[in-house]
Write a protein that holds these residues in place. Structure first.
Motif, PDB file in Angstrom:
ATOM      1  N   TRP A 176       0.822  -1.219   0.000  1.00 16.15           N
ATOM      2  CA  TRP A 176       0.000   0.000   0.000  1.00 16.15           C
ATOM      3  C   TRP A 176       0.853   1.265   0.000  1.00 16.15           C
ATOM      4  CZ3 TRP A 176      -0.632   2.717   4.929  1.00 16.15           C
ATOM      5  CH2 TRP A 176      -0.046   2.061   6.029  1.00 16.15           C
ATOM      6  N   ASP A 177       2.064   1.133  -0.529  1.00 14.85           N
ATOM      7  CA  ASP A 177       2.906   2.309  -0.727  1.00 14.85           C
ATOM      8  C   ASP A 177       2.907   2.675  -2.228  1.00 14.85           C
ATOM      9  OD1 ASP A 177       4.147  -0.194  -1.028  1.00 14.85           O
ATOM     10  OD2 ASP A 177       6.138   0.561  -0.595  1.00 14.85           O
ATOM     11  N   PHE A 178       2.106   3.657  -2.621  1.00 12.89           N
ATOM     12  CA  PHE A 178       1.404   4.620  -1.776  1.00 12.89           C
ATOM     13  C   PHE A 178      -0.083   4.611  -2.153  1.00 12.89           C
ATOM     14  CE2 PHE A 178       5.708   6.139  -2.621  1.00 12.89           C
ATOM     15  CZ  PHE A 178       6.202   6.355  -1.349  1.00 12.89           C
ATOM     16  N   ASP A 179      -0.959   4.461  -1.152  1.00  6.71           N
ATOM     17  CA  ASP A 179      -2.389   4.625  -1.414  1.00  6.71           C
ATOM     18  C   ASP A 179      -2.998   5.577  -0.383  1.00  6.71           C
ATOM     19  OD1 ASP A 179      -2.705   3.216   0.943  1.00  6.71           O
ATOM     20  OD2 ASP A 179      -3.981   1.641   0.105  1.00  6.71           O
ATOM     21  N   TYR A 180      -2.190   6.523   0.087  1.00  6.26           N
ATOM     22  CA  TYR A 180      -2.625   7.531   1.055  1.00  6.26           C
ATOM     23  C   TYR A 180      -2.124   8.892   0.559  1.00  6.26           C
ATOM     24  CZ  TYR A 180       2.099   6.250   2.621  1.00  6.26           C
ATOM     25  OH  TYR A 180       3.444   5.952   2.659  1.00  6.26           O
ATOM     26  N   PRO A 181      -2.645   9.985   1.091  1.00 11.37           N
ATOM     27  CA  PRO A 181      -2.425  11.306   0.466  1.00 11.37           C
ATOM     28  C   PRO A 181      -1.058  11.929   0.750  1.00 11.37           C
ATOM     29  CG  PRO A 181      -3.818  11.549   2.391  1.00 11.37           C
ATOM     30  CD  PRO A 181      -3.622  10.065   2.196  1.00 11.37           C
ATOM     31  N   VAL A 182      -0.020  11.254   0.303  1.00 11.65           N
ATOM     32  CA  VAL A 182       1.339  11.726   0.573  1.00 11.65           C
ATOM     33  C   VAL A 182       1.786  12.793  -0.424  1.00 11.65           C
ATOM     34  CG1 VAL A 182       2.392   9.861  -0.768  1.00 11.65           C
ATOM     35  CG2 VAL A 182       3.691  10.934   1.067  1.00 11.65           C
ATOM     36  N   PHE A 183       1.197  12.812  -1.628  1.00 13.36           N
ATOM     37  CA  PHE A 183       1.640  13.743  -2.663  1.00 13.36           C
ATOM     38  C   PHE A 183       0.709  14.939  -2.835  1.00 13.36           C
ATOM     39  CE2 PHE A 183       3.406   9.573  -3.945  1.00 13.36           C
ATOM     40  CZ  PHE A 183       4.746   9.896  -3.784  1.00 13.36           C
ATOM     41  N   PRO A 240      -3.334  16.830  -1.110  1.00 17.67           N
ATOM     42  CA  PRO A 240      -4.630  16.530  -0.494  1.00 17.67           C
ATOM     43  C   PRO A 240      -5.556  15.759  -1.431  1.00 17.67           C
ATOM     44  CG  PRO A 240      -4.481  18.850  -1.113  1.00 17.67           C
ATOM     45  CD  PRO A 240      -3.130  18.280  -1.323  1.00 17.67           C
ATOM     46  N   THR A 241      -6.125  14.702  -0.910  1.00 17.14           N
ATOM     47  CA  THR A 241      -7.139  13.926  -1.627  1.00 17.14           C
ATOM     48  C   THR A 241      -7.849  13.038  -0.614  1.00 17.14           C
ATOM     49  OG1 THR A 241      -7.553  12.284  -3.361  1.00 17.14           O
ATOM     50  CG2 THR A 241      -5.473  12.097  -2.175  1.00 17.14           C
ATOM     51  N   ASN A 242      -9.111  12.742  -0.893  1.00 14.17           N
ATOM     52  CA  ASN A 242      -9.861  11.805  -0.059  1.00 14.17           C
ATOM     53  C   ASN A 242      -9.784  10.386  -0.598  1.00 14.17           C
ATOM     54  OD1 ASN A 242     -10.812  13.758   1.782  1.00 14.17           O
ATOM     55  ND2 ASN A 242     -12.433  14.375   0.340  1.00 14.17           N
ATOM     56  N   PRO A 281      -4.765   3.701  -5.415  1.00 14.41           N
ATOM     57  CA  PRO A 281      -3.351   3.852  -5.774  1.00 14.41           C
ATOM     58  C   PRO A 281      -3.132   4.544  -7.113  1.00 14.41           C
ATOM     59  CG  PRO A 281      -3.767   1.644  -4.944  1.00 14.41           C
ATOM     60  CD  PRO A 281      -5.106   2.297  -5.115  1.00 14.41           C
ATOM     61  N   LEU A 282      -4.051   4.361  -8.049  1.00 16.12           N
ATOM     62  CA  LEU A 282      -3.883   4.994  -9.356  1.00 16.12           C
ATOM     63  C   LEU A 282      -4.054   6.507  -9.259  1.00 16.12           C
ATOM     64  CD1 LEU A 282      -5.785   2.445 -11.632  1.00 16.12           C
ATOM     65  CD2 LEU A 282      -3.364   2.511 -11.029  1.00 16.12           C
ATOM     66  N   VAL A 283      -4.958   6.954  -8.417  1.00 15.49           N
ATOM     67  CA  VAL A 283      -5.127   8.394  -8.196  1.00 15.49           C
ATOM     68  C   VAL A 283      -3.872   8.978  -7.551  1.00 15.49           C
ATOM     69  CG1 VAL A 283      -6.420  10.139  -6.897  1.00 15.49           C
ATOM     70  CG2 VAL A 283      -7.634   8.277  -8.053  1.00 15.49           C
ATOM     71  N   ILE A 284      -3.367   8.290  -6.524  1.00 13.35           N
ATOM     72  CA  ILE A 284      -2.150   8.762  -5.839  1.00 13.35           C
ATOM     73  C   ILE A 284      -0.967   8.734  -6.805  1.00 13.35           C
ATOM     74  CG2 ILE A 284      -0.643   8.420  -3.855  1.00 13.35           C
ATOM     75  CD1 ILE A 284      -3.579   9.097  -3.145  1.00 13.35           C
ATOM     76  N   GLY A 285      -0.885   7.678  -7.605  1.00 13.01           N
ATOM     77  CA  GLY A 285       0.198   7.581  -8.579  1.00 13.01           C
ATOM     78  C   GLY A 285       0.149   8.694  -9.607  1.00 13.01           C
ATOM     79  N   ASN A 286      -1.045   9.039 -10.057  1.00 13.75           N
ATOM     80  CA  ASN A 286      -1.174  10.150 -11.002  1.00 13.75           C
ATOM     81  C   ASN A 286      -0.713  11.469 -10.384  1.00 13.75           C
ATOM     82  OD1 ASN A 286      -2.140   8.619 -13.142  1.00 13.75           O
ATOM     83  ND2 ASN A 286      -4.293   8.910 -12.577  1.00 13.75           N
ATOM     84  N   MET A 287      -1.006  11.657  -9.103  1.00 15.83           N
ATOM     85  CA  MET A 287      -0.539  12.857  -8.404  1.00 15.83           C
ATOM     86  C   MET A 287       0.988  12.880  -8.350  1.00 15.83           C
ATOM     87  SD  MET A 287      -3.355  12.920  -5.308  1.00 15.83           S
ATOM     88  CE  MET A 287      -2.786  14.455  -4.575  1.00 15.83           C
ATOM     89  N   MET A 288       1.590  11.733  -8.040  1.00 12.00           N
ATOM     90  CA  MET A 288       3.048  11.648  -8.000  1.00 12.00           C
ATOM     91  C   MET A 288       3.650  11.964  -9.365  1.00 12.00           C
ATOM     92  SD  MET A 288       5.473   8.298  -7.222  1.00 12.00           S
ATOM     93  CE  MET A 288       5.027   7.524  -8.800  1.00 12.00           C
ATOM     94  N   ARG A 289       3.115  11.382 -10.418  1.00 10.70           N
ATOM     95  CA  ARG A 289       3.663  11.609 -11.763  1.00 10.70           C
ATOM     96  C   ARG A 289       3.512  13.045 -12.207  1.00 10.70           C
ATOM     97  NH1 ARG A 289       2.126   6.244 -11.903  1.00 10.70           N
ATOM     98  NH2 ARG A 289      -0.069   6.751 -12.204  1.00 10.70           N
ATOM     99  N   ALA A 290       2.409  13.683 -11.814  1.00 11.30           N
ATOM    100  CA  ALA A 290       2.229  15.097 -12.160  1.00 11.30           C
ATOM    101  C   ALA A 290       3.318  15.953 -11.512  1.00 11.30           C
ATOM    102  CB  ALA A 290       0.843  15.574 -11.730  1.00 11.30           C
TER     103      ALA A 290
END
Length: 247
Positions: free
Chosen positions: A135-142, A144-146, A150-159
């Motif tokens: 689960w690294d990463f499926d929490y709002p580390v990159f 704010p998001t609710n 993991p795909l949403v978090i990954g997209n934030m990281m890539r952006a």
């Protein structure tokens, strides 16, 4: 190298010995960057990944993949990733992680996409390589998001990585690209094989000719050199063997 996988270590805010064995680069809580025990070249395509010779950061996906981690999340629970640990990733840590990911993309010519720059939690979803409930990463580390997707978090990281790439390139900051090396194998005919044969011969390992043909003599000489150098004796001249030969 053709891929970067992002991780948290599941430990304290400074790398442990196990962390250094598992990852190529680790960012501590203060934003400091640490080299792992094994160089990135240890996971190079074409290299036989024998236990204890490479960074085993992602099950079934270590060849050609760079393991980049944040030393974080020790004692954390999935149900409360923010409140359950003293080692949640810091802002300095995330910034340094993104900066290093962008730098590695420049060095290795990697374009950030879902298949080339991804989090550990995305590996099974995106590439179909089974992981053990990572689960690294499926929490709002990159940011704010609710979402816990993991795909949403990954997209934030890539952006963030793409933005950092643009900033690094706009700054004119030079980058030294890693040299692209051939992996030399039995059956090849190439000028690089001739250089390999000449080097083996100079070191006392007779390849039975310096003609550019990777035949039985070259194979036997290379295996003998690898054994003498405490390398995996597979008869393949990959990054580790070529480095040992000073080629």
């Amino acid at each position: 190298m053709n891929r970067i996988v992002g991780h948290h270590t599941g430990g304290p805010g400074t790398p442990t010995a196990d962390d250094l064995n598992a990852y190529h680069r680790i960012v501590d809580a203060a934003g400091g960057l640490h080299d792992g025990r094994f160089p990135i070249s240890a996971n190079a395509p074409g290299r036989s990944l024998a236990p204890g010779t490479y960074a085993p950061h992602t099950r079934g996906l270590n060849t050609g993949a760079i393991g980049l981690a944040m030393a974080a999340m020790g004692g954390a629970s999935w149900n409360d990733p923010v409140g359950s640990t003293r080692f949640y990733p810091t802002e300095l840590q995330v910034t340094a992680f993104i900066r290093e990911a962008a730098r590695l993309c420049r060095v290795y010519g990697i374009t950030p996409t879902r298949k080339t720059v991804l989090t550990h939690a995305e590996v099974q979803l995106t590439l179909g390589v089974t992981q053990a409930n990572k689960w690294d990463f499926d929490y709002p580390v990159f940011g704010p998001t609710n979402s816990r997707d993991p795909l949403v978090i990954g997209n934030m990281m890539r952006a963030l990585i793409r933005d950092e790439l643009d900033a690094q390139e706009a700054s004119g900051r030079p980058v030294t690209r890693e040299p692209i090396r051939l992996v030399l194998r039995r059956g090849m005919f190439d000028p690089a094989v001739r250089a390999l044969q000449a080097r083996l011969q100079a070191l006392g390992f007779d390849p039975r000719g310096v003609d550019g043909h990777f035949g039985p003599g070259t194979f036997a000489a290379l295996v003998a050199f690898q054994c003498a150098s405490e390398l995996l004796p597979d008869g393949i001249a990959g990054p580790a063997t070529l480095t040992a030969l000073n080629l």
